[in-house]
Design an enzyme around this catalytic site. Structure first.
Site, short mmCIF file in Angstrom:
data_model
loop_
_atom_site.label_atom_id
_atom_site.label_comp_id
_atom_site.label_asym_id
_atom_site.label_seq_id
_atom_site.Cartn_x
_atom_site.Cartn_y
_atom_site.Cartn_z
CG ASP A 187 -2.06 -0.96 1.14
OD1 ASP A 187 -2.39 -1.35 0.00
OD2 ASP A 187 -2.61 -1.34 2.19
CD GLU B 104 14.39 0.48 8.53
OE1 GLU B 104 13.77 -0.20 9.37
OE2 GLU B 104 15.58 0.81 8.66
N GLY C 125 16.67 26.62 4.64
CA GLY C 125 16.95 27.82 5.42
C GLY C 125 17.60 27.57 6.76
#
Length: 315
Positions: free
Chosen positions: A163, A196, A262
Site C-alpha cells: 500500500d 524505512e 533555510g
C-alpha cells in the site's frame, strides 16, 4: 529516446471516465516497430481482445488500447499518464527524465478495490451487488494513483507493505522498502537501498544509501517548492531525520535532525551559512550540537578545505 509505446487494457465508466490503464506490453521507441524495439518488457504476442468485456458488477467497460507517446511532451490523457507511470516502475526510464506536467488533472479519484477500480460515486451500488452474490467488497483506498504492485512487480526488490508504494515509483534491484517506508511516483532508488522512511515525489536516492525509520525527504507536490532533492551514494538519513536539500555522496544526517534549505549551519571554520549553500556537497555529517543546540556540518572523510572546496568534493 523520447518515444514510448504500450498495449493493454483500460477500465472506464459508461460515461467514458477512465479509471485506470494497465499495460501488458510496453517499451521505448515507436509502436510500429514494437516487436523489435529496445526496452521491451513483454513481447507483444498476447491477444488482449479476450479480456475486453463489460463488467456488470462494477458497472464498467474493459477496453483494449494501443498508445504511442512523446515522453518529452506533457501527457494528454489518463492512459498517457498511466503509460509514463508504467515506464518508471518497469525501470525503463529514471525519475525526473520524462514529462509529468499536469498529470494530476488528467487522473480521476478512484476507489481501489479487491475487484479492481470502481468509480467513487458507485461504491455503495457495487457493494450491494457484491453482497447479493454472498461476497464482500474491500476498498483498499481512495486515490488518483494505485498501488504499484497491482500493475508492476519489479525484480530484485522487497516491499513489506504494498500500500505504501505508488505506481510510478522506481525501485532499483536490491531495494528493500520496509513496512513504514513510502515511495511516491516519479521518485525512488538507483541501487541497493533500505527504505524505512519517506521518499517523496521527485526524490532520487543513490546506490548504497539508506532512509532510516520515520525519516522524510521534501518533495515538490506540497508547498509549491521547485527544489528537487537528490541523495547521493552511500548516505544515511537517520531515524526521524529529514532534508530539504540535496546530499552528495558519503553524507550522514543524524537521527532526529531536520535540515531545511533555510537552516543555519555552522561550519568547522566557524562560518554560519544557510543549508542551501551546502546542497549537493559530499562527505558531510549534519548534526545538532547537544551542548549549544547549533546545527553543524562536519567533514566525515576529508580534511576541511573551506566551503567552496567541500561543495565540489563528491568523491
Amino acid at each position: 529516446m523520447t518515444t514510448a509505446w504500450g498495449r493493454g487494457l483500460l477500465t472506464q465508466t459508461g460515461e467514458g471516465t477512465v479509471l485506470d490503464t494497465w499495460y501488458h506490453d510496453l517499451g521505448l521507441g515507436e509502436l510500429a516497430g514494437a516487436d523489435l524495439g529496445p526496452g521491451i518488457v513483454t513481447a507483444a504476442t498476447d491477444d488482449l481482445a479476450a479480456a475486453v468485456r463489460h463488467d456488470p458488477v462494477r458497472g464498467v467497460d474493459v477496453c483494449a488500447i494501443s498508445l504511442e507517446i512523446d515522453t518529452d511532451a506533457a501527457p494528454e490523457s489518463a492512459p498517457d499518464v498511466y503509460l509514463r507511470l508504467h515506464l518508471l516502475s518497469h525501470r525503463l526510464v529514471r525519475p525526473r527524465t520524462i514529462n509529468l506536467e499536469g498529470a494530476f488533472g488528467l487522473l480521476s479519484n478512484v476507489a481501489w478495490t479487491n475487484l479492481g477500480p470502481v468509480a467513487v460515486d458507485q461504491v455503495d451500488t457495487v457493494r450491494l451487488r457484491v453482497r447479493v452474490s454472498g461476497a464482500v467488497l474491500t476498498v483498499h483506498g481512495l486515490d488518483k494513483f494505485p498501488r504499484m504492485t497491482d500493475y508492476v512487480v519489479p525484480s530484485g526488490v522487497r516491499i513489506a507493505n504494498a500500500d505504501r508504494v505508488r505506481l510510478g515509483a522506481h525501485l532499483a534491484s536490491g531495494t528493500t522498502v520496509m513496512h513504514e517506508g513510502f515511495v511516491n511516483f516519479n521518485a525512488g532508488t538507483l541501487g541497493t537501498s533500505m527504505v524505512e522512511g519517506r521518499i517523496s515525489q521527485g526524490v532520487i536516492v543513490g546506490d548504497g544509501s539508506d532512509i532510516g525509520g520515520g525519516a522524510s525527504t521534501q518533495g515538490t507536490l506540497s508547498g509549491g517548492g521547485k527544489e528537487q532533492i537528490t541523495i547521493g551514494e552511500r548516505c544515511l538519513l537517520g531515524a526521524e531525520a529529514g532534508i530539504g536539500i540535496s546530499l552528495g555522496d558519503e553524507c550522514v544526517v543524524e537521527a532526529g535532525l531536520y535540515v531545511t534549505a533555510g537552516t543555519m549551519v555552522k561550519l568547522p571554520d566557524g562560518e554560519v551559512v544557510k543549508a542551501r549553500q551546502l546542497s549537493g556537497a559530499g562527505g558531510l555529517l549534519y548534526r545538532r550540537n547537544s551542548q549549544t543546540g547549533a546545527v553543524e556540518a562536519l567533514p566525515r572523510s576529508v580534511k576541511w578545505e573551506g566551503l567552496n572546496s567541500i561543495l565540489h568534493h563528491n568523491d
